[in-house]
Structure formats: structure tokens, C-alpha cells
Design a protein around this motif. Sequence first.
Motif, short mmCIF file in Angstrom:
data_model
loop_
_atom_site.label_atom_id
_atom_site.label_comp_id
_atom_site.label_asym_id
_atom_site.label_seq_id
_atom_site.Cartn_x
_atom_site.Cartn_y
_atom_site.Cartn_z
N ASP A 65 -22.45 -3.59 -22.36
CA ASP A 65 -21.10 -4.20 -22.21
C ASP A 65 -20.32 -3.58 -21.06
OD1 ASP A 65 -18.95 -5.82 -22.43
OD2 ASP A 65 -18.92 -5.72 -24.70
N TYR A 66 -20.56 -3.77 -19.68
CA TYR A 66 -20.06 -2.91 -18.71
C TYR A 66 -18.47 -3.15 -18.71
CZ TYR A 66 -24.98 -2.63 -17.26
OH TYR A 66 -26.42 -2.58 -17.15
N GLN A 67 -18.03 -4.09 -19.21
CA GLN A 67 -16.54 -4.44 -18.85
C GLN A 67 -15.65 -3.71 -20.29
OE1 GLN A 67 -15.77 -8.76 -21.02
NE2 GLN A 67 -17.63 -8.49 -19.58
N HIS A 68 -16.49 -3.17 -21.34
CA HIS A 68 -15.75 -2.85 -22.57
C HIS A 68 -15.70 -1.27 -22.53
CE1 HIS A 68 -14.95 -3.48 -26.90
NE2 HIS A 68 -15.79 -2.31 -27.21
N PHE A 69 -14.25 -0.94 -22.82
CA PHE A 69 -13.85 0.43 -23.27
C PHE A 69 -13.06 0.30 -24.45
CE2 PHE A 69 -14.33 0.18 -18.64
CZ PHE A 69 -15.05 1.04 -18.27
N SER A 70 -13.46 1.42 -25.37
CA SER A 70 -12.79 1.48 -26.66
C SER A 70 -12.56 2.75 -27.32
CB SER A 70 -13.50 0.58 -27.71
OG SER A 70 -14.83 1.40 -28.01
N ALA A 71 -11.65 2.89 -28.14
CA ALA A 71 -11.17 4.14 -28.43
C ALA A 71 -11.98 4.52 -29.53
CB ALA A 71 -9.71 4.09 -29.41
N THR A 72 -12.88 3.59 -30.22
CA THR A 72 -13.72 3.88 -31.36
C THR A 72 -15.25 3.87 -30.85
OG1 THR A 72 -14.05 1.49 -32.13
CG2 THR A 72 -12.12 2.53 -32.92
N GLY A 73 -15.68 3.78 -29.79
CA GLY A 73 -16.89 3.48 -29.29
C GLY A 73 -17.77 2.41 -29.56
N GLY A 74 -16.93 1.50 -30.33
CA GLY A 74 -17.74 0.01 -30.83
C GLY A 74 -17.33 -0.90 -29.97
N TRP A 100 -11.72 7.64 -24.52
CA TRP A 100 -12.07 6.20 -24.59
C TRP A 100 -13.79 6.38 -24.45
CZ3 TRP A 100 -9.14 1.20 -25.42
CH2 TRP A 100 -7.89 1.45 -25.94
N LEU A 101 -14.29 5.35 -24.99
CA LEU A 101 -15.90 5.37 -24.73
C LEU A 101 -16.15 3.87 -23.96
CD1 LEU A 101 -17.33 7.06 -28.15
CD2 LEU A 101 -16.95 7.93 -25.65
N TRP A 102 -17.30 4.11 -23.18
CA TRP A 102 -17.73 2.62 -22.32
C TRP A 102 -18.86 2.12 -22.88
CZ3 TRP A 102 -21.54 3.39 -17.85
CH2 TRP A 102 -21.59 2.10 -17.08
N GLY A 103 -18.97 0.62 -23.02
CA GLY A 103 -19.77 -0.10 -23.41
C GLY A 103 -20.86 -0.19 -22.59
N GLY A 104 -20.83 0.00 -21.68
CA GLY A 104 -21.97 0.40 -20.46
C GLY A 104 -23.11 1.42 -20.78
N ARG A 105 -22.88 2.08 -21.88
CA ARG A 105 -23.87 3.06 -22.07
C ARG A 105 -24.97 2.48 -23.26
NH1 ARG A 105 -20.01 3.40 -26.03
NH2 ARG A 105 -20.55 4.54 -27.90
N TRP A 106 -24.60 1.29 -23.88
CA TRP A 106 -25.52 0.80 -24.87
C TRP A 106 -26.71 0.07 -24.18
CZ3 TRP A 106 -20.73 -2.91 -26.75
CH2 TRP A 106 -19.90 -2.11 -27.36
N THR A 107 -27.71 0.75 -24.70
CA THR A 107 -29.11 0.25 -24.02
C THR A 107 -29.39 -1.02 -24.23
OG1 THR A 107 -30.27 1.37 -25.67
CG2 THR A 107 -29.69 2.53 -23.92
N GLY A 108 -29.37 -1.72 -25.33
CA GLY A 108 -29.94 -2.86 -25.87
C GLY A 108 -29.09 -4.19 -24.98
N SER A 109 -27.66 -3.74 -25.04
CA SER A 109 -26.95 -5.01 -24.68
C SER A 109 -25.59 -4.22 -24.14
CB SER A 109 -26.61 -5.99 -25.99
OG SER A 109 -25.82 -5.24 -26.94
#
Length: 202
Positions: free
Chosen positions: A193-202, A182-191
Motif C-alpha cells: 500500500d504505497y500511499q499509506h502511512f500510519s502511526a501504528t504500522g497497520g 510513522w510506518l509505510w504500507g509500501g513495505r508490505w510484501t503481499g499487498s
Amino acid sequence: MAALLLVALAIQTPPFAHSVSRVTAAQLPHSWHRGCPVAPAQLRRLRLRYWGFDQRVHTGALIVNKSALRPLTRVFSRLYAARFPIRRLRPIDAYGGSDERSLNADNTAAFNCRYAVAPGPKRWSVHAYGLAVDVNPVENPYLEGGRVHPRAGRAFLDRSPYRPGMAVRGGLLVRAFVSAGWLWGGRWTGSPDYQHFSATGG
């Protein structure tokens, strides 16, 4: 003496446990409706033991896509073994299906049939498929267009020093999800999402 103390603690600590059950539309009165991208038959209730911030063992539940059962069980068993703290673990129906109410309660949740909170064309959130989990949202806020979700997360915009329950690059929480694919939303540079983990990366 120290060895005896460790043995006593091990005996007193219940082992990680989980269980899986089917769900119906009637059990998802606020989080599911006709027109959602997945049917209740594709979802499951995953009950899990977890460590709270009170350093005690609790049992909670996530509503997830049945395809996510194995990776998420691996993730939460690893977090349990390390005593990683989770504030609450309740299906979002406990909050009337309101994402904001769940976030404000620092609740860790998964399935919710809603659109993505993001700029651009309207599209289903990965949560609407039961393939995303938001973990400790106060300690791990989402930054979107200058707004902080939830508001209490402002106290955690500074990601250093590390505080319990946080998702940080190379930290236990992120590594546990990444090891399950699963991928982490905290890697998004513009916005981020430190709480977010997903199977798709979205």
C-alpha cells in the motif's frame, strides 16, 4: 546575479504554515457516525501549506487524531521545505466520505471511519482512528487481491523510474514519515500500500 535570484525566490515563497482547530460531528457528516472508535472530540482539523504539482503553494487540510498533530506537522513541514508535490489535501467529507472518490481524485486524506480494505475478519481501519494518511494515491497505489486502488494507479505499478509525488524506499516522503515515527504500507510484501502511512504500522 544568481545569488540575487535565489534571494528574490526566497522572499516570494511564503514560509510553511499550519493551524489547528476542533471539529464537531456536524462538520464530519460523511466520515463520522455513532459507533466509530473515536469521537469528534478526539479529532482535529490540521490546515497546512503544501506545494502542488503546479509548483505553486496551496493550503489544504487533514482531519487527524489530536495525538498525531505534532508528528504530522513535522512531516508536512519537511515536505514543504523540499517542495515535495501533493495533488490535493482535502478532508474526505469533500468526497461524501467515499474512499474511492477521494482516491480517484488523487487526494491526500486521513480520517475516515471505515473498515480496513483487507482480507480476514472485519476490523476498523487505522484511518478510523485518525492515525493514518494516504498520500498521492494515484502515484502510490494500493494492491489488494489483484486489484489496484485507484485504477489510475496502474500507470505507477512500476516503481522505477522515480516520478514526482511517489513514495519509494529511501525517498523523501518515506523518510519524512519514518523520522516522525510513522510506518509505510509500501513495505508490505503481499499487498503493498504505497500511499499509506500510519502511526501504528497497520
